[in-house]
Design a protein around this motif. Structure first.
Motif, PDB file in Angstrom:
ATOM      1  N   GLU A 215       1.173  -0.929  -0.109  1.00 42.75           N
ATOM      2  CA  GLU A 215       0.118  -0.242  -0.134  1.00 42.75           C
ATOM      3  C   GLU A 215       1.072   1.089  -0.028  1.00 42.75           C
ATOM      4  N   SER A 216       2.030   1.709   0.644  1.00 42.07           N
ATOM      5  CA  SER A 216       2.457   2.594   0.891  1.00 42.07           C
ATOM      6  C   SER A 216       3.596   2.701  -0.174  1.00 42.07           C
ATOM      7  N   VAL A 217       4.003   1.406  -0.574  1.00 45.80           N
ATOM      8  CA  VAL A 217       4.644   1.666  -1.930  1.00 45.80           C
ATOM      9  C   VAL A 217       4.091   2.056  -3.098  1.00 45.80           C
ATOM     10  N   ALA A 218       2.724   1.470  -3.026  1.00 43.80           N
ATOM     11  CA  ALA A 218       1.399   1.978  -4.356  1.00 43.80           C
ATOM     12  C   ALA A 218       1.270   2.978  -4.310  1.00 43.80           C
ATOM     13  N   SER A 219       0.964   3.973  -3.007  1.00 43.48           N
ATOM     14  CA  SER A 219       0.454   5.290  -2.792  1.00 43.48           C
ATOM     15  C   SER A 219       1.858   6.404  -2.566  1.00 43.48           C
ATOM     16  N   ALA A 220       3.031   5.868  -2.864  1.00 43.50           N
ATOM     17  CA  ALA A 220       3.794   7.055  -3.865  1.00 43.50           C
ATOM     18  C   ALA A 220       4.875   6.468  -4.583  1.00 43.50           C
ATOM     19  N   GLN A 280      -3.868  -5.831  -1.008  1.00 47.62           N
ATOM     20  CA  GLN A 280      -4.121  -6.877  -2.223  1.00 47.62           C
ATOM     21  C   GLN A 280      -4.379  -5.912  -3.438  1.00 47.62           C
ATOM     22  N   ALA A 281      -5.549  -4.994  -3.699  1.00 49.73           N
ATOM     23  CA  ALA A 281      -5.135  -3.908  -4.413  1.00 49.73           C
ATOM     24  C   ALA A 281      -3.917  -3.704  -5.007  1.00 49.73           C
ATOM     25  N   ALA A 282      -2.835  -3.104  -4.304  1.00 51.37           N
ATOM     26  CA  ALA A 282      -2.130  -2.232  -4.079  1.00 51.37           C
ATOM     27  C   ALA A 282      -1.219  -3.615  -4.809  1.00 51.37           C
ATOM     28  N   ARG A 283      -0.700  -4.371  -4.424  1.00 49.39           N
ATOM     29  CA  ARG A 283      -0.194  -5.702  -5.018  1.00 49.39           C
ATOM     30  C   ARG A 283      -0.286  -6.279  -6.479  1.00 49.39           C
ATOM     31  N   ASP A 284      -1.511  -5.854  -6.403  1.00 49.62           N
ATOM     32  CA  ASP A 284      -2.111  -5.624  -7.674  1.00 49.62           C
ATOM     33  C   ASP A 284      -1.891  -4.572  -8.918  1.00 49.62           C
ATOM     34  N   LEU A 285      -1.682  -3.772  -8.477  1.00 49.03           N
ATOM     35  CA  LEU A 285      -1.196  -2.078  -8.782  1.00 49.03           C
ATOM     36  C   LEU A 285       0.145  -1.583  -9.188  1.00 49.03           C
ATOM     37  N   ASN A 286       0.868  -2.415  -8.375  1.00 47.53           N
ATOM     38  CA  ASN A 286       2.291  -2.413  -7.728  1.00 47.53           C
ATOM     39  C   ASN A 286       2.583  -4.149  -9.201  1.00 47.53           C
ATOM     40  N   ALA A 287       2.296  -5.054  -9.187  1.00 47.70           N
ATOM     41  CA  ALA A 287       2.616  -5.566 -10.180  1.00 47.70           C
ATOM     42  C   ALA A 287       2.300  -5.061 -12.181  1.00 47.70           C
ATOM     43  N   LYS A 288       0.920  -4.337 -11.875  1.00 43.71           N
ATOM     44  CA  LYS A 288       1.137  -4.010 -13.432  1.00 43.71           C
ATOM     45  C   LYS A 288       2.142  -2.817 -13.610  1.00 43.71           C
ATOM     46  N   THR A 293       6.447  -9.665  -6.861  1.00 43.87           N
ATOM     47  CA  THR A 293       6.241  -9.896  -5.642  1.00 43.87           C
ATOM     48  C   THR A 293       6.301 -10.999  -5.965  1.00 43.87           C
ATOM     49  N   SER A 294       7.393 -11.929  -5.282  1.00 38.34           N
ATOM     50  CA  SER A 294       7.020 -13.336  -4.544  1.00 38.34           C
ATOM     51  C   SER A 294       6.753 -13.960  -3.500  1.00 38.34           C
ATOM     52  N   ASP A 295       6.487 -14.806  -3.598  1.00 38.79           N
ATOM     53  CA  ASP A 295       5.939 -15.270  -1.826  1.00 38.79           C
ATOM     54  C   ASP A 295       6.882 -16.668  -0.858  1.00 38.79           C
ATOM     55  N   PRO A 296       7.990 -16.489  -0.202  1.00 39.88           N
ATOM     56  CA  PRO A 296       9.167 -17.732   0.060  1.00 39.88           C
ATOM     57  C   PRO A 296       7.964 -18.464   0.181  1.00 39.88           C
ATOM     58  N   SER A 297       8.482 -20.545   0.370  1.00 41.86           N
ATOM     59  CA  SER A 297       8.003 -21.046   0.787  1.00 41.86           C
ATOM     60  C   SER A 297       7.847 -20.968   2.264  1.00 41.86           C
ATOM     61  N   GLU A 298       7.084 -22.002   2.876  1.00 35.40           N
ATOM     62  CA  GLU A 298       7.172 -22.084   4.070  1.00 35.40           C
ATOM     63  C   GLU A 298       7.999 -22.954   5.068  1.00 35.40           C
ATOM     64  N   GLU A 299       8.976 -23.706   4.066  1.00 38.94           N
ATOM     65  CA  GLU A 299      10.645 -24.114   4.542  1.00 38.94           C
ATOM     66  C   GLU A 299      11.633 -23.190   4.777  1.00 38.94           C
ATOM     67  N   ALA A 300      11.266 -21.926   3.250  1.00 36.78           N
ATOM     68  CA  ALA A 300      12.557 -20.965   3.946  1.00 36.78           C
ATOM     69  C   ALA A 300      12.274 -20.078   4.978  1.00 36.78           C
ATOM     70  N   LEU A 301      10.390 -19.621   5.426  1.00 39.60           N
ATOM     71  CA  LEU A 301      10.755 -18.908   6.538  1.00 39.60           C
ATOM     72  C   LEU A 301      10.653 -19.712   8.104  1.00 39.60           C
ATOM     73  N   VAL A 302      10.110 -20.707   8.148  1.00 39.27           N
ATOM     74  CA  VAL A 302      10.684 -21.485   9.374  1.00 39.27           C
ATOM     75  C   VAL A 302      11.955 -21.355   9.513  1.00 39.27           C
ATOM     76  N   GLU A 303      12.942 -21.502   8.826  1.00 42.78           N
ATOM     77  CA  GLU A 303      14.158 -21.685   8.756  1.00 42.78           C
ATOM     78  C   GLU A 303      14.180 -20.180   9.110  1.00 42.78           C
TER      79      GLU A 303
END
Length: 335
Positions: A215-220, A280-288, A293-303
């Protein structure tokens, strides 16, 4: 001629009388350092309108945006000193006054979901924290915090897929010792920069990465400042705590105090859902606009979580956080 002067004077009197009748009996000023399109600003205008309606126009909230008065890093002190009536800084920006305010940035919160966080913030632990803030700053906390959302890491030149990709990067952080420590543990170089100064810092190469939100990145429109990549690893949620100068609050009649507090509480849950939708709307706008944007695996987050947790005891001691508060916090989130 005399009749004309009389009519003119009478008309002027009516205008002045009407204006006076329409003026609010009480006014509260609010400082925000985010732009008018930001989720906090948009929602606060709805809140201000609700206060005006419920008070039958007796209480007005005047909003100063885009750091027209203070940056968020200065806002809590400004409220405590009575220079402004209300501010809504992030919790971590109050940590220099109340160390426990850095709680959401601790390793134990890494990867948690909204419901787990609310269970702590809205319960006994949150009440404990707010009492500490009130006693230290001589302010009143209006109620439960509102959301910006989970922090996201952005980069101008390095594609981020796992937390390990942050090693070696200069990362803008909003402040707070726990946030700084988190990035140091990740192998990054954290640099504290106020939000209004972020675009220039990116363009000049002072930092090549930043921790903010979609949201912050999109608004700016930070794609114009070179941001190309992002990673959502739910490092921590960003929440704003509403502070009002105690003297300003005490000057309000009891019925307007009740309107202020009850309206805030009634609108918090809706704001949090609104903030999540905006993220979520901001993520879509940033993508456009080219931000991947990537979503790390659960294993990477636990590590990464385990790595961060190893540093938590020393961090809690360094920050001077009350051990009893940590015990209550751990119980509240079930960790």
């Amino acid at each position: 001629m005399k009749l004309q002067k009389f009519l003119t004077a009478t008309a002027l009197t009516v205008v002045l009388t009407s204006s006076a009748a329409m003026a609010a009996d009480y006014k509260l000023t609010v400082t925000l350092d985010t732009s008018p399109q930001h989720v906090r600003n948009v929602w606060l205008k709805d809140f201000a309108k609700a206060i005006e309606d419920k008070s039958s126009g007796r209480l007005e909230i005047e909003i100063f945006e885009a750091a027209a008065k203070y940056k968020d890093s200065e806002a809590a002190a400004a409220v405590a000193q009575g220079a402004i009536d209300i501010a809504m800084p992030q919790y971590q920006l109050i940590s220099r006054f109340v160390p426990e305010s850095d709680f959401e940035q601790l390793p134990m919160f890494y990867g948690l979901g909204r419901d787990e966080i609310y269970a702590a913030v809205d319960g006994e632990v949150g009440q404990d924290l707010h009492k500490r803030i009130e006693d230290k700053l001589r302010v009143k906390v209006l109620g439960r915090p509102i959301d910006l959302g989970f922090g996201t890491v952005f980069s101008t030149d390095v594609e981020l897929k796992t937390p390990a990709d942050l090693a070696g990067l200069k990362v803008r952080v909003p402040g707070g010792p726990a946030t700084v420590q988190r990035y140091e543990t990740m192998g990054s170089v954290p640099v504290q920069i106020s939000w209004p100064d972020v675009p220039q810092a990116l363009q000049t190469g002072t930092v090549s990465s930043l921790w903010a939100t979609q949201e912050s990145v999109a608004s700016a429109k930070l794609w114009d400042a070179g941001v190309k990549y992002a990673m959502e690893d739910r490092q921590a949620i960003v929440q704003y705590v509403p502070l009002i100068n105690q003297r300003s609050f005490d000057k309000l009649p009891e019925d307007l105090q009740t309107v202020l507090l009850s309206t805030w509480d009634e609108m918090v849950d809706g704001q949090r859902d609104f903030a999540a939708e905006r993220q979520q709307a901001a993520r879509d706008l940033n993508a456009k606009n080219g931000i991947v944007t990537s979503d790390p695996s659960e294993e990477a987050l636990v590590e990464m979580r385990q790595k961060l947790l190893a540093a938590q005891p020393g961090l809690v001691d360094e920050l001077g956080i009350d051990p009893d508060f940590i015990t209550k916090l751990s119980a509240a989130i079930g960790k």
